[in-house]
Design an enzyme around this catalytic site. Sequence first.
Site, short mmCIF file in Angstrom:
data_model
loop_
_atom_site.label_atom_id
_atom_site.label_comp_id
_atom_site.label_asym_id
_atom_site.label_seq_id
_atom_site.Cartn_x
_atom_site.Cartn_y
_atom_site.Cartn_z
CB ALA A 266 -28.75 -4.66 -33.46
CD GLU A 268 -34.28 -6.64 -28.17
OE1 GLU A 268 -33.74 -6.67 -29.26
OE2 GLU A 268 -35.35 -7.23 -28.03
CD GLU A 302 -31.77 -3.47 -31.96
OE1 GLU A 302 -32.19 -3.99 -30.82
OE2 GLU A 302 -31.92 -4.01 -32.92
N1 B3K Z 1 -34.81 -8.56 -30.87
C1 B3K Z 1 -33.50 -8.93 -31.56
C2 B3K Z 1 -33.84 -10.10 -32.64
C3 B3K Z 1 -33.43 -11.50 -31.95
C4 B3K Z 1 -33.55 -12.42 -33.28
C5 B3K Z 1 -33.09 -13.86 -32.51
N2 B3K Z 1 -33.18 -15.12 -33.62
C6 B3K Z 1 -33.28 -7.71 -32.60
C7 B3K Z 1 -34.27 -6.89 -32.79
O1 B3K Z 1 -35.69 -7.14 -33.23
O2 B3K Z 1 -34.31 -5.65 -32.21
ZN ZN Z 2 -36.43 -5.48 -32.34
#
Ligand code: B3K
Ligand code: ZN
Length: 898
Positions: A266, A268, A302
Amino acid sequence: MADTATPNVIRRADYAPPAFLIDTVALEFDLVPERTVVRNTMRVRRNPEAARAAHLELMGEQLEFVSAAIDGKPFANAHAHDHGLLLDNVPDQFELTLTSICNPAANTTLSGLYVSGGNFFTQCEAEGFRRITYFLDRPDVMATFTVTLRASKADYPVLLSNGNLLEEGDLPDGRHFARWEDPFRKPSYLFALVAGKLVALEERVKSGSGKEKLLQVWVEPHDLDKTRHAMDSLIHSIRWDEERFGLELDLDRFMIVAVSDFNMGAMENKGLNIFNTKYVLANPETATDTDFANIEAVVGHEYFHNWTGNRVTCRDWFQLSLKEGLTVFRDQEFSADMAGGATDEAARATKRIEDVRVLRQMQFAEDAGPMAHPVRPESYVEINNFYTMTVYEKGSEVVRMYQTLFGRDGFRKGMDLYFRRHDGQAVTCDDFRHALADANGRDLAQFERWYSQAGTPRVSVRTQYDAAQQRYSVTLTQGYGEAAPAARETQKGPLLIPFAIGLIGKDGRDLPLQLEGEAQAGKATTRVLEFTQTEQTFTFVNVAQEPLPSLLRNFSAPVIVEYDYSAQQLAFLLAHDSDPFNRWEAGQRLATRELLTLAGRAATGVPLQLDDSVVAAFARVLTDETLSPAFRELALMLPSEAYLAEQMAESNPAAVHAARQFVRKRLANALRSDWLNVYEQHRTPGAYEATPEASGHRALKNLALSYLAELDDPAEAVRLASAQYDAANNMTDRSAALSVLLNASAANGGSAEAQQALDDFYRRFEKEPLVIDKWFALQATQRGSAQRPVIDVVRRLMTHPAFNLKNPNRARSLIFSFCAANPAQFHAEDGSGYAFWADQVIALDAINPQVAARLARSLELWRRFTPALRDGMRAALEKVAAQVKSRDVREIVEKALA
Ligand code: B3K
Ligand code: ZN
């Protein structure tokens, strides 16, 4: 530079602030699948804190440049190239308008703007925004965004973006528009849009300070009946963050959207979280207890990013753990609180055990291979390869250590100071550590090493009891053992390790603890020792009897503890330790030691035998009614084959499988009537409940069923499993029964019961992609036999009409399940698994490099395997290295072969 050129290494030490800043962004989209036009108007100015640059260099990928204007006038000095746009001689501050075109329909990378199931979605972290428009696509450039979406009203009735809806209305030619504004400054990686035929479950709630908030879970119409659990999880997350951290939802509305083509779990995006359907959709018929728990955790994760990640973001991608480690820690605490509240330590421990199991199996393995890196990496080629177990899970352990050192209140003070200092900023891991240190009046300079040293630390323990003086001394030594070369390079000195310890008396109770120099024993029977030197001795006084030490309680630091417990001592700890985590740990140590001895024998063809004392220790847990079912299930589950293979001097998956199967059979036969009793007693008749208690009963009952299927005569287990399959009113019981049927039939080269259930499962759930993923995964992870190796099943399933390599969930369900979750079959001696792996990495590389790179990692530990397997693995890696194009996969295979 093209993707095929020698990869550029990006280094943390080279960080420089951006030469320009962008304060506002106004985006206009004319959404058409093959040809979306994007107009981007930005307020740009020179950064007073950076060296003066001659040109403005914007990033851009896979874009067709149309035009540039500065302050409303066409600008001729704009030069588009393969990786961006160069603007010569720009003023000190100006309004820049850029128009470009992209092709979402052809975007199979699922990064940037793409089409899935006829709807539009975006994924911008880490560097996807540059595939939508030219931009300073780096997290330290933060702007406020307004977004106008225009599209056919019939095809895309719903138009969503970040923040608040300003206006919407109709346009000529059957088109319509919506305009959104996000009042908070954000980096481009948090931008999102969604357009399509979707419906929402809606709820209005009041936040802590009494403001009304609109919550929505958007899905395709036929999935609306699977949104309740995600909505409940969101509401629980909102409440939890208010209570535990005093953090409130800052927008008037918060949206979750589910999409079935998604590279990870997912994302955020501010106010508009986009989720893999796997982490949203659930009802009892389609989702298992594990799915329900994962949805709660990911929705929480998230949502918690809204403060830890969005309000305070990362200065650069080397700081990724600043948001990810912290947010994983927050979601783990949230799940533990949901399971056991703040005080039910046994219930909280089940979550802790699950998290530590993942850490040890996956992160410790990462640390032992060519991808080993510190929580704050020093360099990368492709940042998407660094969304790792180390950054996430070890990063979470590092955050947890602050809380272990300072307590919940001290940790909260540190968090409060962090937000007071840095709200609205893009900061570093050092900024976080300084906030924790300052709020608690501590110098945490030494603690920085947890961020800069790769590898898994080892703590060896020696103890000595002086009966005459009633003194008990514990000597701790820290080091890294034979760490992987990549880890060795970064090691600089001893770590500050919070080492929680208890001492247990002959009656199984905790002894009072009084350290030398203290006037009297404290009330607490667990002490957190601050272990800061390479070797350090802690002496307890007034110890009336020789105790048994309970070491690293609740896994107080991400280290390996070496202490020479006897089998009897481990059995005693398993029966008595007041720390539930260590109770489980004692059973795991006992089993691991036994299994590794047996694997060694299996590897050399020596007959196997299991000591009765081990069987007796397991029997006690199985029949101990004072323990929760969830805990018993965890304690009775043997360490995984992957974890065991990793502990061998030379990994031998076949020997590990033989050893583990031998022990399972032995436990099944020796405790047959106990397993049967447990199976009967822990049925959950009546309507399905997703509570931790009910799911604990199901877990223990299904574990019992799986042991019963190991009996020399599995007929009874097969009968029970068939009946359970037919009667099941929930996916947990149905899929567990199917798995047991498949494994029981493997020994006979297939069975009618298994085939019938498999066919029934497919027919029943043909219209539920997430359940069909399970159907593929169950077959890919099943046990094989000489007559029917699983690779044959997998190859056949690759041609099944429901298989689709472009859908990451489906690719994971079949290919990844086989290559990463069925070690005994994948590592077949004929090398067939490796050849299959190479073909799939190459095929995926052309479609979706991020997914391909994940699969590529399943051979990275090849040097640690037995010589008989090594050559086949190397050959497969070399084949991939010679053929793949993406930077993503090249980085992985080149590091593996280096
Ligand atoms: N921040 C995103 C992950 C993004 C991955 C990019 N390759 C989801 C998370 O860690 O909540
Ligand atoms: Zn994250």
